[in-house]
Motif scaffolding. Sequence first.
Motif, PDB file in Angstrom:
ATOM      1  N   GLU A  66     -81.471  45.393  18.519  1.00 30.73           N
ATOM      2  CA  GLU A  66     -80.672  44.171  18.622  1.00 30.73           C
ATOM      3  C   GLU A  66     -80.962  43.245  17.435  1.00 30.73           C
ATOM      4  N   ARG A 122     -78.372  41.360  14.869  1.00 32.80           N
ATOM      5  CA  ARG A 122     -78.438  39.940  14.543  1.00 32.80           C
ATOM      6  C   ARG A 122     -78.583  39.723  13.053  1.00 32.80           C
ATOM      7  N   ALA A 161     -74.363  33.551  19.573  1.00 31.43           N
ATOM      8  CA  ALA A 161     -74.647  34.839  18.915  1.00 31.43           C
ATOM      9  C   ALA A 161     -74.510  35.990  19.919  1.00 31.43           C
ATOM     10  N   GLU A 162     -74.995  35.782  21.150  1.00 34.31           N
ATOM     11  CA  GLU A 162     -74.903  36.859  22.152  1.00 34.31           C
ATOM     12  C   GLU A 162     -73.452  37.210  22.418  1.00 34.31           C
ATOM     13  N   LEU A 195     -71.908  39.153  19.637  1.00 37.20           N
ATOM     14  CA  LEU A 195     -72.380  40.538  19.633  1.00 37.20           C
ATOM     15  C   LEU A 195     -71.802  41.322  20.808  1.00 37.20           C
ATOM     16  N   TRP A 230     -78.746  31.936  21.408  1.00 38.07           N
ATOM     17  CA  TRP A 230     -78.704  31.664  19.967  1.00 38.07           C
ATOM     18  C   TRP A 230     -77.317  31.194  19.561  1.00 38.07           C
ATOM     19  N   SER A 256     -82.194  29.175  18.093  1.00 36.94           N
ATOM     20  CA  SER A 256     -82.062  29.287  19.544  1.00 36.94           C
ATOM     21  C   SER A 256     -82.000  27.912  20.196  1.00 36.94           C
ATOM     22  N   VAL A 292     -85.400  40.236  22.192  1.00 37.24           N
ATOM     23  CA  VAL A 292     -84.603  40.825  21.119  1.00 37.24           C
ATOM     24  C   VAL A 292     -85.388  42.015  20.602  1.00 37.24           C
ATOM     25  N   GLU A 318     -76.309  37.423  10.763  1.00 30.67           N
ATOM     26  CA  GLU A 318     -76.829  36.393   9.861  1.00 30.67           C
ATOM     27  C   GLU A 318     -76.371  36.638   8.419  1.00 30.67           C
TER      28      GLU A 318
END
Length: 417
Positions: free
Chosen positions: A15, A19, A306-307, A310, A124, A108, A11, A23
């Motif tokens: 990036e 994130r 999360a990936e 995004l 994540w 993660s 990360v 969050e």
Amino acid sequence: MIQAPKGTYDVLPREAERRGILEAHVQRIFGGAGYRRIETPAFEATELFARGVGASTDIVQKEMYSFDDGGGRSLTLRPEGTAPICRAYIEHGMHKLPLPVKFWYFGSYFRAEQPQKGRYRQFWQVGAEVIGAGAPETDAEIILLLAELLEAMGVKGTRLRLASLGTPETRVEYRDELTAYLRAHESELSEEVRARIDLNPMRAFDSSDRGTQVVMADAPKLLDRLDPEDAEHFEQVRTLLDVAGIPYEVDPTLVRGLDYYTRTLFEFTSDALGAQSGVGGGGRYDRLIEQLGGQPTPGIGFAAGAERILLAGAEQPIAPDPVDLLVVVANREDRIAGVAGFELAREARRAGLAAQFELSGRSLKGALKHADRIHARYVAIVNDPQSATLKDMESGDQRELETAGVIATILRGSRLA
Ligand code: HAM
């Protein structure tokens, strides 16, 4: 050359900022609804996942990173967060708290899968769990908040699929019925599905094999076999989603790779993703806490990658961090001036300014260029321990000051010309 292990990635700061935005949205949306953050260890007793997630699931059978702790106990890098959070709920006696307890998390997770776009070995998840509430409003709330999060992140082309699994008892009866149906059509099924008829017949609905798909189109559906209370619960969840204006499709073939689910089951997919189109999903797990040794307690939650959020989400404009002051020492050889400059940067930070000390050994000219690049508001060029030239990078004005007066001058915002 040593590289990051297969299926993992770094990360990098850019990036990390995206994130951070994710969050912040989770904190705002879930925090605002009374959910509080929880984080559990990165590894747990292997037994927790075998019992919680289910011994026959792909996750437990093929995807866990398990290792001996050196004392003969098997530990596993967590492949998911729900079983650990239920473990923590029981371990900390949280049933004594006013119920329900509502959590969110962002951490993660690890699965030994074949890496591809949107699928990693360390990934994540953001997620939420509500423990101690069985009402259908809880199910609708969890789905609503996840929809809001995906919208806030600009995730495009989302689709929500919804189903109900009923109780484990209903499922056992249904499973027998389905197994019998699959046996009757065995020759038309794919090799893989045939091999797993007894182990996990529901997975046949997931098959990409054409022949299997034809058979499954006419297979009995669990949704048609629900108990009256489960059917009513499902109806109410649907009504609440209808009223909230959340579009969904009821998909009786929806299956998810975890065994703890009861009643409501859901999954968001996005067209913006490739083959790994599942952005996030979850469901109710009313038997899990009991199965892990706690009092019978209902629960529901979701997790989203999360990936994938995004990847499928909109680029968010990221403002660079502000820099109030860059401190440069004019003569690098002058060690006492160096100390004075270093102290000036430290005191500026203590006074609440975003201040950096020029660490690279650049020439004065190079340092001023760097100040432009990082959009520094002021540069203080420390000439000797007592004096500095303070330069306003916007107006270009500058003034020679006592080093001790630099911070006050910036804070006052006085003109330097
Ligand atoms: P899951 O469907 O296994 O559910 O995972 C949730 C999400 O994590 C997926 O939709 C996907 O976005 C992401 N994900 C899973 N595996 C990978 C991977 N290898 N690489 C990248 N992303 C991945 C659960 O984990 C449940 N604990 C959800 C839940 C919470 N159910 C109730 N409460």
